[in-house]
Design an enzyme around this catalytic site. Structure first.
Site, PDB file in Angstrom:
ATOM      1  N   LYS A 203      -5.875  93.125 -41.194  1.00  0.00           N
ATOM      2  CA  LYS A 203      -6.753  93.034 -42.188  1.00  0.00           C
ATOM      3  C   LYS A 203      -8.164  93.535 -42.024  1.00  0.00           C
ATOM      4  CE  LYS A 203      -9.968  90.098 -43.438  1.00  0.00           C
ATOM      5  NZ  LYS A 203     -10.592  90.840 -44.054  1.00  0.00           N
ATOM      6  N   GLU A 277     -12.251  87.562 -30.281  1.00  0.00           N
ATOM      7  CA  GLU A 277     -13.318  88.575 -29.400  1.00  0.00           C
ATOM      8  C   GLU A 277     -14.541  88.325 -30.495  1.00  0.00           C
ATOM      9  OE1 GLU A 277     -12.911  90.012 -26.575  1.00  0.00           O
ATOM     10  OE2 GLU A 277     -10.677  89.593 -26.393  1.00  0.00           O
ATOM     11  N   CYS A 311     -20.482  95.343 -29.756  1.00  0.00           N
ATOM     12  CA  CYS A 311     -20.329  93.901 -29.256  1.00  0.00           C
ATOM     13  C   CYS A 311     -20.933  93.757 -27.833  1.00  0.00           C
ATOM     14  CB  CYS A 311     -19.046  93.384 -29.322  1.00  0.00           C
ATOM     15  SG  CYS A 311     -17.624  94.496 -28.301  1.00  0.00           S
ATOM     16  N   GLU A 412     -27.845  87.827 -31.967  1.00  0.00           N
ATOM     17  CA  GLU A 412     -27.098  89.100 -31.971  1.00  0.00           C
ATOM     18  C   GLU A 412     -27.621  89.857 -33.119  1.00  0.00           C
ATOM     19  OE1 GLU A 412     -23.003  89.612 -33.017  1.00  0.00           O
ATOM     20  OE2 GLU A 412     -22.746  90.889 -31.346  1.00  0.00           O
TER      21      GLU A 412
HETATM   22  P1  NAD Z   1     -17.355  89.255 -39.515  1.00  0.00           P
HETATM   23  O1  NAD Z   1     -17.277  87.821 -38.672  1.00  0.00           O
HETATM   24  O2  NAD Z   1     -18.386  89.190 -40.577  1.00  0.00           O
HETATM   25  O3  NAD Z   1     -15.948  89.592 -40.149  1.00  0.00           O
HETATM   26  C1  NAD Z   1     -14.871  90.047 -39.236  1.00  0.00           C
HETATM   27  C2  NAD Z   1     -13.802  89.740 -40.089  1.00  0.00           C
HETATM   28  O4  NAD Z   1     -13.347  88.435 -40.433  1.00  0.00           O
HETATM   29  C3  NAD Z   1     -13.636  90.789 -41.408  1.00  0.00           C
HETATM   30  O5  NAD Z   1     -12.095  91.391 -41.506  1.00  0.00           O
HETATM   31  C4  NAD Z   1     -14.007  89.561 -42.358  1.00  0.00           C
HETATM   32  O6  NAD Z   1     -13.393  90.020 -43.767  1.00  0.00           O
HETATM   33  C5  NAD Z   1     -13.374  88.371 -41.857  1.00  0.00           C
HETATM   34  N1  NAD Z   1     -13.442  87.175 -42.629  1.00  0.00           N
HETATM   35  C6  NAD Z   1     -14.594  86.752 -42.826  1.00  0.00           C
HETATM   36  N2  NAD Z   1     -14.796  85.557 -43.334  1.00  0.00           N
HETATM   37  C7  NAD Z   1     -13.718  84.826 -42.820  1.00  0.00           C
HETATM   38  C8  NAD Z   1     -12.925  83.704 -43.064  1.00  0.00           C
HETATM   39  N3  NAD Z   1     -13.430  82.634 -43.523  1.00  0.00           N
HETATM   40  N4  NAD Z   1     -11.505  83.586 -42.587  1.00  0.00           N
HETATM   41  C9  NAD Z   1     -10.989  84.765 -42.029  1.00  0.00           C
HETATM   42  N5  NAD Z   1     -11.505  85.939 -41.880  1.00  0.00           N
HETATM   43  C10 NAD Z   1     -12.693  85.906 -42.318  1.00  0.00           C
HETATM   44  O7  NAD Z   1     -17.694  90.402 -38.395  1.00  0.00           O
HETATM   45  P2  NAD Z   1     -18.430  91.597 -38.544  1.00  0.00           P
HETATM   46  O8  NAD Z   1     -19.701  91.898 -39.155  1.00  0.00           O
HETATM   47  O9  NAD Z   1     -17.227  92.495 -39.416  1.00  0.00           O
HETATM   48  O10 NAD Z   1     -18.393  92.368 -37.168  1.00  0.00           O
HETATM   49  C11 NAD Z   1     -19.198  92.262 -36.248  1.00  0.00           C
HETATM   50  C12 NAD Z   1     -19.270  91.091 -35.375  1.00  0.00           C
HETATM   51  O11 NAD Z   1     -18.023  91.461 -34.573  1.00  0.00           O
HETATM   52  C13 NAD Z   1     -20.223  90.899 -34.268  1.00  0.00           C
HETATM   53  O12 NAD Z   1     -20.669  89.667 -33.872  1.00  0.00           O
HETATM   54  C14 NAD Z   1     -19.720  91.742 -33.191  1.00  0.00           C
HETATM   55  O13 NAD Z   1     -20.192  91.536 -31.965  1.00  0.00           O
HETATM   56  C15 NAD Z   1     -18.404  91.385 -33.321  1.00  0.00           C
HETATM   57  N6  NAD Z   1     -17.318  92.508 -32.511  1.00  0.00           N
HETATM   58  C16 NAD Z   1     -16.824  91.828 -31.142  1.00  0.00           C
HETATM   59  C17 NAD Z   1     -16.213  92.704 -30.537  1.00  0.00           C
HETATM   60  C18 NAD Z   1     -15.535  92.104 -29.270  1.00  0.00           C
HETATM   61  O14 NAD Z   1     -14.648  92.580 -28.905  1.00  0.00           O
HETATM   62  N7  NAD Z   1     -15.876  91.015 -28.662  1.00  0.00           N
HETATM   63  C19 NAD Z   1     -15.893  93.850 -30.872  1.00  0.00           C
HETATM   64  C20 NAD Z   1     -16.192  94.370 -32.135  1.00  0.00           C
HETATM   65  C21 NAD Z   1     -17.313  93.611 -32.841  1.00  0.00           C
END
Ligand code: NAD
Length: 512
Positions: A203, A277, A311, A412
């Site tokens: 997803k 993650e 990240c 962040e």
């Molecule tokens: P986000 O948390 O807004 O969204 C991530 C995913 O979760 C999306 O697919 C979104 O549609 C889904 N989502 C949102 N609400 C949800 C819910 N209630 N239930 C289930 N799914 C839901 O994050 P983003 O803005 O897409 O990504 C940026 C974040 O990701 C930053 O915090 C970054 O540090 C982190 N990140 C971490 C890593 C790692 O390996 N640690 C790698 C890449 C990004």
């Protein structure tokens, strides 16, 4: 200079003068926006569709079909139906398919890098030369695990029963992706989950659907059976439906801590196991015995890759007082020299931020920090050139001397901003480095090996990189965080073990 892009786009199109025209011409590389469920393309969905905006131009470049509860149900059904045959397939056949998929990602690199530039504003040449080879390597690595997940024999207590441990796949894995690095996240999650014998529902968010769709298409093209790799585009509602679905056996999530908390709460109903993650606010610590030119180069480069939307970005620079002024000056000068602009142009170092909201949020944080006494902002900030006006660009920004406890240094920002702090000694550096809720990565730069190892032990982080070593390039190393940066690991044996559950089988042996 932009020769590969010119070749891909056609020299005539590249010669067009405006970025808007070039990006409109490049949009032919975007796959048609659809869901892939049970091997079939789904273009009309229960949740309708939304426009997709190009981050560099701000212009609509397509409409994206959104999955709703109905499509989530269908995808779970398809993944469950495909599961018995997939887990029964010989491990060597699973290995070969993942290997083929890895190779097709590499072979499709030019188009995939084009998609990444249009979809999320990543610089195309960096994706082609860095992200795609890394994704390829991770997938090849995990393909190799498919026929090596052996389980074990246990010697048993007091020569008693004959015990074995079988590694069983969980079944159906929900792979929930962030927008910022869909391809690498897929390589780190989908490849080990498939190797272990699970079927998938991927997803991606509606804001970054295209790379995941192309990944689903490639899986189908190389011969993955229908239903093994499903792709459901959607926002929080689709994610929530997936997380709560009783037909999902494991959740692998990459995203923000805020969403992680929501997912953990939702999955508590079904007690579905998870690997998380999450975000980071990683410290890059520089001691004065280190080569300061090299330290400044690293500190002025890595935090701005992908416009700081990574990240593990070293978004806090901690410099010893004896080297502070020199490093700050060098970093500012280097940051000012970065070319910000069209992500399709190979001479561009940094493209736009991902969305208008993300850009506005970052600018707001920097402006508020700049109002505090003693804080100075150098290099970028918010600066508009005519060509960049339509997109969501922020120039590399250095904020010196914010309070380590301030919003700017605790949140962040996920943008091209580095907070620079001064420290007096090791103790002080550890206090500042460990002073956030995060614990993803830490970077340590010193010539003193004892100090480096002392610090490596004391920093609160899932991974420590000493003297310029580069994160996530080695798939054999576990990768993950502590605290608000998540739990569970990707990479190495840990990364594939997340996707199996050990089953103990105890056989009693009757004496003759
Ligand atoms: P986000 O948390 O807004 O969204 C991530 C995913 O979760 C999306 O697919 C979104 O549609 C889904 N989502 C949102 N609400 C949800 C819910 N209630 N239930 C289930 N799914 C839901 O994050 P983003 O803005 O897409 O990504 C940026 C974040 O990701 C930053 O915090 C970054 O540090 C982190 N990140 C971490 C890593 C790692 O390996 N640690 C790698 C890449 C990004």
């Amino acid at each position: 200079m932009a020769c590969v892009t010119k070749k891909l786009l056609g020299y005539g199109e590249w010669a067009m003068t405006s970025m808007i025209e070039r990006h409109a011409a490049a949009a032919k590389y975007l796959p048609s926006a659809k869901l892939i469920i049970g091997g079939r393309d789904i273009t009309t969905t229960s949740a309708g569709d939304v426009p997709h905006l190009n981050p560099a131009t701000g212009k609509e470049q397509g409409r994206v079909a959104l999955g709703g509860r109905e499509e989530v149900d269908a995808a779970v059904r398809a993944a469950r139906e495909a599961s018995p045959a997939w887990r029964a397939l010989t491990p060597s056949r699973r290995r070969d398919l993942i290997q083929l998929l890895a190779d097709s990602v590499l072979a499709d690199g030019e188009a995939l890098s084009m998609i990444a530039a249009l979809e999320i504003g990543a610089t195309r040449h960096a994706v082609l030369h860095s992200q795609i080879p890394v994704a390829h390597e991770w997938m090849r690595y995990y393909a190799g695990w498919a026929d090596k997940l052996d389980g074990r024999y246990s010697s048993g207590a007091d020569g008693g029963p004959f015990d074995v441990v079988l590694p069983e796949p969980h079944g159906v894995v929900a792979v929930i992706l962030p927008w910022n690095g869909p391809l690498n996240s897929l390589a780190m999650k989908a490849a080990p989950a498939l190797a272990a014998g699970n079927t998938l529902i991927i997803k991606p968010p509606e804001s970054a659907p295209y790379l995941a769709i192309r990944f689903g298409e490639l899986a189908r093209e190389v011969g993955f059976p229908d239903g093994v790799v499903n792709v459901v585009i959607g926002g929080p509602a689709a994610g929530d439906a997936l997380v709560r679905h009783p037909g999902v056996d494991k959740i692998s999530f990459t995203g923000s801590p805020m969403t992680g908390r929501q997912i953990a709460a939702a999955a508590s109903e079904t007690l579905t196991p998870m690997v998380f993650e999450l975000g980071g606010k990683s410290a890059n610590i520089v001691f004065p015995d280190f080569d300061l030119e090299r330290a400044a180069e690293q500190a002025a480069t890595f935090p701005f890759v992908n416009a700081g939307q990574i990240c593990i970005s070293p978004s806090r620079l901690l410099v010893h007082a004896a080297a502070y002024d020199e490093v700050l000056e060098r970093v500012g000068a280097l940051a000012r020299g970065h070319r910000v602009g069209d992500p399709l142009d190979e001479t561009t170092f940094m493209g736009p931020m991902f969305s208008r909201a993300a850009r506005d949020r970052v600018i707001d944080h920097v402006e508020r920090a700049a109002e505090r006494p003693g804080v100075s902002v150098s290099a970028g900030g918010h600066k508009g050139e005519a060509e960049l006006d339509g997109g969501w660009f922020v120039h590399p920004t250095i904020v010196a001397d914010p309070d380590p406890g301030s919003d700017l240094s605790q949140t962040e920002l996920f943008g091209p901003v580095v907070a620079v702090h001064r420290f007096e000694d090791e103790e002080d550096a550890i206090r500042i480095a460990n002073g956030t809720e995060y614990g993803l990565a830490a970077y340590i730069n010193t010539q003193d090996i004892d100090r480096a190892l002392r610090m490596a032990r004391r920093v609160r982080a899932g991974a420590v990189y000493i003297n310029g070593s580069f994160p996530t390039a080695n798939p054999n190393l576990p990768f993950g965080g502590v605290g608000a940066s998540g739990y569970g690991r990707e990479g190495g044996a840990h990364g594939v073990e997340e996707f199996v559950r050990p089953k103990s089988i105890s056989i009693s042996v009757r004496e003759a």
